[in-house]
Motif scaffolding. Structure first.
Motif, PDB file in Angstrom:
ATOM      1  N   ALA A 178      58.301  24.659  47.337  1.00 21.08           N
ATOM      2  CA  ALA A 178      59.614  25.177  47.046  1.00 21.08           C
ATOM      3  C   ALA A 178      59.807  25.673  45.213  1.00 21.08           C
ATOM      4  O   ALA A 178      59.869  26.105  44.680  1.00 21.08           O
ATOM      5  CB  ALA A 178      60.296  24.189  46.657  1.00 21.08           C
ATOM      6  N   SER A 179      58.337  24.620  44.597  1.00 16.59           N
ATOM      7  CA  SER A 179      58.475  24.757  42.990  1.00 16.59           C
ATOM      8  C   SER A 179      57.957  26.073  42.612  1.00 16.59           C
ATOM      9  O   SER A 179      57.535  26.730  41.311  1.00 16.59           O
ATOM     10  CB  SER A 179      57.427  23.600  42.516  1.00 16.59           C
ATOM     11  N   PHE A 180      57.087  26.838  43.685  1.00 15.33           N
ATOM     12  CA  PHE A 180      56.388  27.927  43.736  1.00 15.33           C
ATOM     13  C   PHE A 180      56.952  29.392  43.642  1.00 15.33           C
ATOM     14  O   PHE A 180      56.910  30.026  43.281  1.00 15.33           O
ATOM     15  CB  PHE A 180      55.359  28.135  43.767  1.00 15.33           C
ATOM     16  N   LEU A 181      57.960  28.912  44.299  1.00 18.18           N
ATOM     17  CA  LEU A 181      59.239  30.298  44.670  1.00 18.18           C
ATOM     18  C   LEU A 181      59.653  30.819  42.852  1.00 18.18           C
ATOM     19  O   LEU A 181      59.651  30.506  42.154  1.00 18.18           O
ATOM     20  CB  LEU A 181      60.363  30.206  45.139  1.00 18.18           C
ATOM     21  N   ASN A 182      59.635  32.457  43.164  1.00 16.97           N
ATOM     22  CA  ASN A 182      59.826  33.112  41.668  1.00 16.97           C
ATOM     23  C   ASN A 182      59.085  32.938  40.637  1.00 16.97           C
ATOM     24  O   ASN A 182      58.774  33.673  39.359  1.00 16.97           O
ATOM     25  CB  ASN A 182      61.487  33.110  41.794  1.00 16.97           C
ATOM     26  N   ARG A 183      57.540  32.354  40.768  1.00 19.73           N
ATOM     27  CA  ARG A 183      56.361  31.970  39.680  1.00 19.73           C
ATOM     28  C   ARG A 183      56.003  33.109  39.600  1.00 19.73           C
ATOM     29  O   ARG A 183      55.665  33.628  41.129  1.00 19.73           O
ATOM     30  CB  ARG A 183      55.903  31.149  39.870  1.00 19.73           C
ATOM     31  N   THR A 184      55.383  33.962  38.392  1.00 26.35           N
ATOM     32  CA  THR A 184      54.097  35.008  38.744  1.00 26.35           C
ATOM     33  C   THR A 184      53.073  34.087  39.171  1.00 26.35           C
ATOM     34  O   THR A 184      52.241  32.504  38.576  1.00 26.35           O
ATOM     35  CB  THR A 184      53.957  35.230  36.568  1.00 26.35           C
ATOM     36  N   LEU A 185      52.148  34.840  39.886  1.00 29.15           N
ATOM     37  CA  LEU A 185      50.801  34.436  40.661  1.00 29.15           C
ATOM     38  C   LEU A 185      50.325  34.464  39.510  1.00 29.15           C
ATOM     39  O   LEU A 185      49.303  35.430  39.203  1.00 29.15           O
ATOM     40  CB  LEU A 185      50.817  34.948  41.036  1.00 29.15           C
ATOM     41  N   ASN A 186      49.866  33.264  38.789  1.00 28.52           N
ATOM     42  CA  ASN A 186      48.995  33.344  37.360  1.00 28.52           C
ATOM     43  C   ASN A 186      48.448  31.584  37.196  1.00 28.52           C
ATOM     44  O   ASN A 186      49.449  30.718  37.946  1.00 28.52           O
ATOM     45  CB  ASN A 186      49.262  33.783  36.350  1.00 28.52           C
ATOM     46  N   SER A 187      47.751  30.676  37.520  1.00 26.18           N
ATOM     47  CA  SER A 187      47.516  29.342  36.641  1.00 26.18           C
ATOM     48  C   SER A 187      48.334  29.001  36.356  1.00 26.18           C
ATOM     49  O   SER A 187      48.769  28.042  36.354  1.00 26.18           O
ATOM     50  CB  SER A 187      45.986  29.354  36.968  1.00 26.18           C
ATOM     51  N   ALA A 188      48.625  29.194  34.638  1.00 30.58           N
ATOM     52  CA  ALA A 188      49.288  28.714  34.266  1.00 30.58           C
ATOM     53  C   ALA A 188      50.809  29.034  34.494  1.00 30.58           C
ATOM     54  O   ALA A 188      51.584  27.467  34.178  1.00 30.58           O
ATOM     55  CB  ALA A 188      49.906  29.771  32.906  1.00 30.58           C
ATOM     56  N   GLU A 189      51.453  29.275  34.651  1.00 32.86           N
ATOM     57  CA  GLU A 189      52.653  29.736  35.812  1.00 32.86           C
ATOM     58  C   GLU A 189      52.854  28.397  36.675  1.00 32.86           C
ATOM     59  O   GLU A 189      54.082  28.053  37.023  1.00 32.86           O
ATOM     60  CB  GLU A 189      53.028  31.047  36.612  1.00 32.86           C
ATOM     61  N   LEU A 190      52.051  27.646  38.064  1.00 36.49           N
ATOM     62  CA  LEU A 190      51.847  27.352  38.543  1.00 36.49           C
ATOM     63  C   LEU A 190      51.937  26.079  38.504  1.00 36.49           C
ATOM     64  O   LEU A 190      52.591  25.055  38.933  1.00 36.49           O
ATOM     65  CB  LEU A 190      50.880  27.886  39.746  1.00 36.49           C
ATOM     66  N   LEU A 191      50.691  25.843  37.073  1.00 40.13           N
ATOM     67  CA  LEU A 191      50.420  24.408  36.799  1.00 40.13           C
ATOM     68  C   LEU A 191      52.237  23.999  36.175  1.00 40.13           C
ATOM     69  O   LEU A 191      52.127  22.685  36.110  1.00 40.13           O
ATOM     70  CB  LEU A 191      50.120  24.702  35.653  1.00 40.13           C
ATOM     71  N   LEU A 192      52.917  24.883  35.808  1.00 42.11           N
ATOM     72  CA  LEU A 192      53.839  24.029  34.897  1.00 42.11           C
ATOM     73  C   LEU A 192      54.907  24.468  35.990  1.00 42.11           C
ATOM     74  O   LEU A 192      54.981  22.899  35.955  1.00 42.11           O
ATOM     75  CB  LEU A 192      54.591  25.775  34.288  1.00 42.11           C
ATOM     76  N   ALA A 193      55.468  25.408  37.182  1.00 45.06           N
ATOM     77  CA  ALA A 193      55.894  24.436  38.830  1.00 45.06           C
ATOM     78  C   ALA A 193      55.356  23.368  39.123  1.00 45.06           C
ATOM     79  O   ALA A 193      56.788  22.446  39.039  1.00 45.06           O
ATOM     80  CB  ALA A 193      55.585  25.655  39.461  1.00 45.06           C
TER      81      ALA A 193
END
Length: 335
Positions: A292-307
């Motif tokens: 669920a934390s990945f939803l609406n995030r931009t597909l890049n590693s920095a964004e997913l790590l923030l999630a």
């Protein structure tokens, strides 16, 4: 909390229908009282039960199972797929969460098996074994003030059907150091040829009461004793058992010591509009929170790590989160 005051109960299901038995398990879970522990004993006929976050099509030969009159079921807890027939006895410890003590609960099973003259032990992340082979797999489910711990006891399960209906990834087999799922499991009858399910029930009841205190005669629950229609509808439904099988734009897959991960993203203009994780990891809630934390995030590693860093998790789950961060950082950079 004084152990002398613990309230105990033993419940049998007289049904062999997995959807009914899982509905009854959840019913008992919601009804368990403060300072109470229930031992629930049940059996399923010709059934594959998958973990909360597993992909049925990858874990089970679903069409073949149903053609043979079998049933697919999905439980609330995490972990991997298992085959049940009437040579297997299922147990569930349902309790006030303050009473949860994995080693004590496992001692009920180990004590019962050992009392038969079979030397069993706890190994790995969730297995009970004899001579290095598994006769019992265990899984767990928690809510705020309640918990359950359930598992199998293989007495005389049909090993050919285990291999016929379960399809286990080569990566998982390699991680276990075995060639097939059949080669990793054993029946207790291999140690005690005349062992019956009824004898196994009896010894587990004795072991339970010796550890938690005596209780009244077991309750035998039959279809109609409780209104389980809503829960039965849930567990028997296509949506619960199979769920959606979207066509992902990106699939990332790996295996960690704590379980396999298959991460699927559906994208729109570089944003993640759908995120699904299939996994046999034991912590079902954590896997769903990560997804669920990945939803609406931009597909890049920095964004997913923030999630991932935004998640509030227990200390024991830090290793899982760290493994996920390192994997996501590498794999998404490579996309």
């Amino acid at each position: 909390m004084s152990r002398q005051t613990v309230k105990t109960k033993i419940v049998f299901s007289d049904s062999f229908d997995p959807w009914y038995n899982l509905a009854l398990e959840e019913f008992l879970f919601h009804k368990v009282e403060k300072n109470q522990i229930i031992l629930y004993l049940w059996q399923n006929q010709n059934t594959v039960v998958i973990g909360r976050n597993q992909n049925p099509w990858k874990e089970c030969r679903c069409t073949l199972l149903e053609q043979d009159g079998g049933k697919l079921a999905r439980r609330l807890s995490g972990g991997g797929a298992v085959f049940h027939d009437l040579g297997n006895l299922n147990f569930t410890f349902i309790m006030d969460r303050e009473l949860y003590d994995l080693h004590r609960q496992l001692q009920v099973i180990l004590g019962g098996v050992n009392s038969l003259g079979i030397q069993a032990e706890f190994t790995g992340r969730n297995d009970l074994t004899v001579d290095g082979k598994k006769f019992s797999g265990n899984a767990f489910y928690f809510e705020k003030d309640k918990a359950y711990h359930h598992g199998t006891v293989l007495v005389h399960v049909d090993g050919e059907k285990v291999g016929k209906y379960l399809q286990v990834s080569k990566e998982k087999m390699a991680a276990k150091g075995v060639q097939s799922v059949q080669s990793r499991i054993t029946n207790l009858r291999n140690c005690l040829p005349n062992l019956s399910i009824e004898e196994m029930k009896g010894t587990l009841m004795e072991s339970f009461q010796s550890l938690y205190g005596a209780c009244s005669d077991p309750m035998h629950i039959t279809d109609g004793d409780y209104d389980l229609s809503g829960l039965y509808e849930k567990y028997s439904s296509w949506d619960w058992r199979y769920g959606k099988t979207p066509q992902f734009d990106l699939v990332l897959e790996t295996r960690f010591p704590w379980g396999g991960i298959e991460l699927g993203f559906t994208l729109r203009q570089g944003k993640i509009i759908d995120s699904t994780i299939y996994s046999d990891a034991m912590n079902a809630h954590l896997i769903q929170e990560i997804s669920a934390s990945f939803l609406n995030r931009t597909l890049n590693s920095a964004e997913l790590l923030l999630a991932l860093e935004s998640l509030q998790i227990q200390e024991e789950d830090q290793m899982i989160l760290q493994d996920m961060k390192e994997w996501i950082d590498k794999k998404v950079k490579d996309v």
